[in-house]
Motif scaffolding. Structure first.
Motif, short mmCIF file in Angstrom:
data_model
loop_
_atom_site.label_atom_id
_atom_site.label_comp_id
_atom_site.label_asym_id
_atom_site.label_seq_id
_atom_site.Cartn_x
_atom_site.Cartn_y
_atom_site.Cartn_z
N GLY A 12 0.82 -1.22 0.00
CA GLY A 12 0.00 0.00 0.00
C GLY A 12 0.85 1.25 0.00
O GLY A 12 2.08 1.20 0.14
N ASP A 13 0.18 2.39 -0.23
CA ASP A 13 0.81 3.71 -0.22
C ASP A 13 1.93 3.84 -1.24
O ASP A 13 2.93 4.53 -1.03
CB ASP A 13 1.34 4.03 1.20
N GLU A 14 1.78 3.17 -2.36
CA GLU A 14 2.79 3.22 -3.43
C GLU A 14 2.71 4.52 -4.22
O GLU A 14 3.62 4.81 -5.02
CB GLU A 14 2.59 2.04 -4.40
N ALA A 39 -8.57 3.50 2.61
CA ALA A 39 -7.58 3.98 1.63
C ALA A 39 -7.20 5.42 1.96
O ALA A 39 -8.02 6.18 2.45
CB ALA A 39 -8.18 3.92 0.23
N GLY A 40 -5.96 5.76 1.68
CA GLY A 40 -5.52 7.14 1.82
C GLY A 40 -4.74 7.47 0.57
O GLY A 40 -3.57 7.14 0.47
N HIS A 41 -5.42 8.04 -0.42
CA HIS A 41 -4.79 8.31 -1.72
C HIS A 41 -4.58 9.81 -1.87
O HIS A 41 -5.54 10.58 -1.86
CB HIS A 41 -5.67 7.78 -2.86
N THR A 42 -3.31 10.20 -1.99
CA THR A 42 -3.01 11.64 -2.07
C THR A 42 -2.89 12.07 -3.51
O THR A 42 -2.20 11.44 -4.31
CB THR A 42 -1.65 11.92 -1.37
N LYS A 305 3.44 6.29 11.63
CA LYS A 305 4.72 6.17 10.91
C LYS A 305 4.68 4.91 10.08
O LYS A 305 4.25 3.87 10.58
CB LYS A 305 5.85 5.97 11.94
N ARG A 306 5.16 4.98 8.85
CA ARG A 306 5.22 3.76 8.04
C ARG A 306 6.56 3.07 8.28
O ARG A 306 7.59 3.75 8.44
CB ARG A 306 5.08 4.09 6.55
N ARG A 307 6.55 1.76 8.33
CA ARG A 307 7.81 0.99 8.41
C ARG A 307 8.47 1.11 7.03
O ARG A 307 7.80 1.01 6.01
CB ARG A 307 7.49 -0.47 8.73
MG MG Z 1 -2.30 5.49 1.02
#
Ligand code: MG
Ligand code: GDP
Ligand code: IMO
Length: 428
Positions: A12-14, A39-42, A305-307
């Motif tokens: 995710g978050d690619e 989902a968190g799509h920027t 925080k993302r790993r």
């Molecule tokens: Mg995202």
């Protein structure tokens, strides 16, 4: 065959939101086929930055239809809040449609999500607490409410009563949580229903009519291959089919319509929540901290925080296999600038055995030690590059290596968050 699926290849978050927004100009319709407000799509366009959770990122492109497909779950409060924000910024959302067959996220789904995580203790999944797992559980259990139920107050009340008869004892007796009454939920949901009604459609019919008119559809995946309920690192996954097959069941469009599958991969790797991650770097590691800070790797939905870790070619190869990728978009290449050397994982070793694909057994994957190749980095700021040949040699070599290792052509390269900060190699 004008349909394309866009899918996350990692955890995710690619940068799916950015790539969706970037390519949506070529499409008459953008459809989300699974997932909910997790989902968190920027999207960053024309100086505006927007984080979308529920509404497809394609809504930023005027003129295109934006469809929330039947495989999605809808949180009406998030959908309406996003609609207000978008409209406040002059984005009309005239093209927004939502499938009557999509399921509704109820307040008790969020309570159950939080309570279940607490119950798991140190084995928690690290969910977004948006009620996703419990809502899909109700769908499969046939105790869920669907968007179409909002069209008729009598039906909504009847189904809600049946759902509460099942759910209230779980809230009360299993988790010692407050219960709900039909009236309590109707008070907030009936006004939601009035606002959502104009957007409700039979989305499979709509999408197939578009295809018959030779219109182009982009299916925007949320989450990613390694978070897929069937193909991901179960149980540390989300509760839907994020992979390309989900686009078919989650929209009601036949597989023969899908021409291209565009996989989005970050030039390194991140993960939010628990579960195996062989190339993970600790925050104490200089590179781990560098990626976290330079890449602003903080969750869009939860702020966590993302790993962070090195690019894992084994994972992207696996994504190429389970999704049938035809193209790759590599994002955040700019973030790697400044490192002396860059590592790519090409295999794992576990108990003396070498694995060149994701091991079937989770416990093997958990203990997998990455085998790396190390290549030279570059010092230049590449965020202004718009042509592949403008990139430093080391960056070009890095992309070529990713292409070689995955066997999939790299058609797009992102070198910054903005729509313009992109290199188009083969995408037409
Ligand atoms: Mg995202
Ligand atoms: P998604 O969930 O896959 O849509 O991705 P997110 O929006 O959660 O996370 C990606 C983050 O990286 C967002 O903040 C984007 O604005 C940003 N981003 C996307 N592509 C690039 C890029 O090429 N370079 C940089 N520096 N940031 C990017
Ligand atoms: P986008 O679309 C990254 C992760 C959560 C947790 C697991 C299950 O922005 O890539 P859930 O709330 O879905 O039951 O959580 O999945 N997760 C995500 N991680 N990006 C996302 O979405 C995610 N959606 C869910 O952190 O580990």
């Amino acid at each position: 065959m004008p349909a394309t699926v866009l899918v996350g290849t990692q955890w995710g978050d690619e940068g799916k939101g950015k790539v969706t927004d970037l390519v949506s100009g070529d499409f008459d319709c953008v459809c989300r086929y699974q997932g909910g407000a997790n989902a968190g799509h920027t999207v960053v366009a024309n100086g505006h930055k927007l984080a979308l959770h529920q509404i497809p990122s394609g809504v930023m492109y005027p003129g295109a239809l934006s469809v929330i497909g039947n495989g999605c779950i809808v949180d009406p409060s998030v959908m309406l809040e996003e609609l207000d924000t978008l409209q406040g910024q002059g984005i009309t959302c005239e093209g927004l449609r939502v499938s009557g067959n999509a399921h509704i996220v109820m307040p008790y789904h969020k309570d159950l999500d939080g309570a279940h995580e607490k119950h798991l203790g140190k084995n928690l999944i690290g969910t977004t607490k948006r009620g996703v797992g419990p809502c899909y559980m109700d769908k499969m259990n046939r105790t869920g409410l669907r968007v179409q139920d909002m069209l008729d107050e009598k039906i909504f009340r009847q189904k809600l009563e049946a759902a509460l008869a099942y759910t209230n004892p779980i809230l009360e007796k299993v988790y010692e949580l407050p219960t709900y009454t039909v009236e309590q939920i109707c008070e907030t949901f009936l006004p939601y229903a009035e606002r959502i009604k104009p957007y409700i459609v039979e989305s499979s019919k709509l999408l197939n009519e578009l295809l018959a008119e030779r219109k182009n559809i982009l299916f925007e995946g949320a989450q990613a291959t390694m978070l897929d309920i069937d193909h991901g690192t179960y149980p540390f996954v989300t509760s839907s089919n994020c992979t390309a097959g989900g686009a078919v069941t989650g929209s009601g469009v036949g597989p023969t319509n899908i021409q291209r599958v565009l996989g989005v991969a970050k030039a390194y790797l991140t993960r939010v929540g628990s579960g195996p991650f062989p190339t993970e770097l600790s925050e104490e590691d200089g590179v781990g901290k560098f990626l976290l800070e330079k890449g602003h790797e903080y969750g869009v939905t939860t702020g966590r925080k993302r790993r962070c870790g090195w690019y894992d070619a084994v994972v992207v190869n696996y994504a190429a296999r389970v999704n049938g990728l035809t193209d790759l978009a590599i994002t955040k290449l700019d973030v790697l600038g400044g490192l002396d050397t860059i590592k790519i994982c090409t295999a794992y070793e576990c108990d003396g055995v070498e694995y060149t694909t994701v091991p079937e057994h989770q416990s093997v994957f958990y203990h997998a030690k990455p085998k790396f190749i190390e290549v030279p980095g570059w010092k230049e700021d590449i965020s202004g590059c718009r042509n592949f040949y403008d990139l430093p040699r080391e960056a070009k070599d890095y992309i070529d290596l990713i292409e070689q290792l995955s066997g999939v052509r790299v058609s797009l390269i992102a070198v910054g968050p903005d729509r313009e900060q992109t290199i188009n190699r083969h995408w037409d």
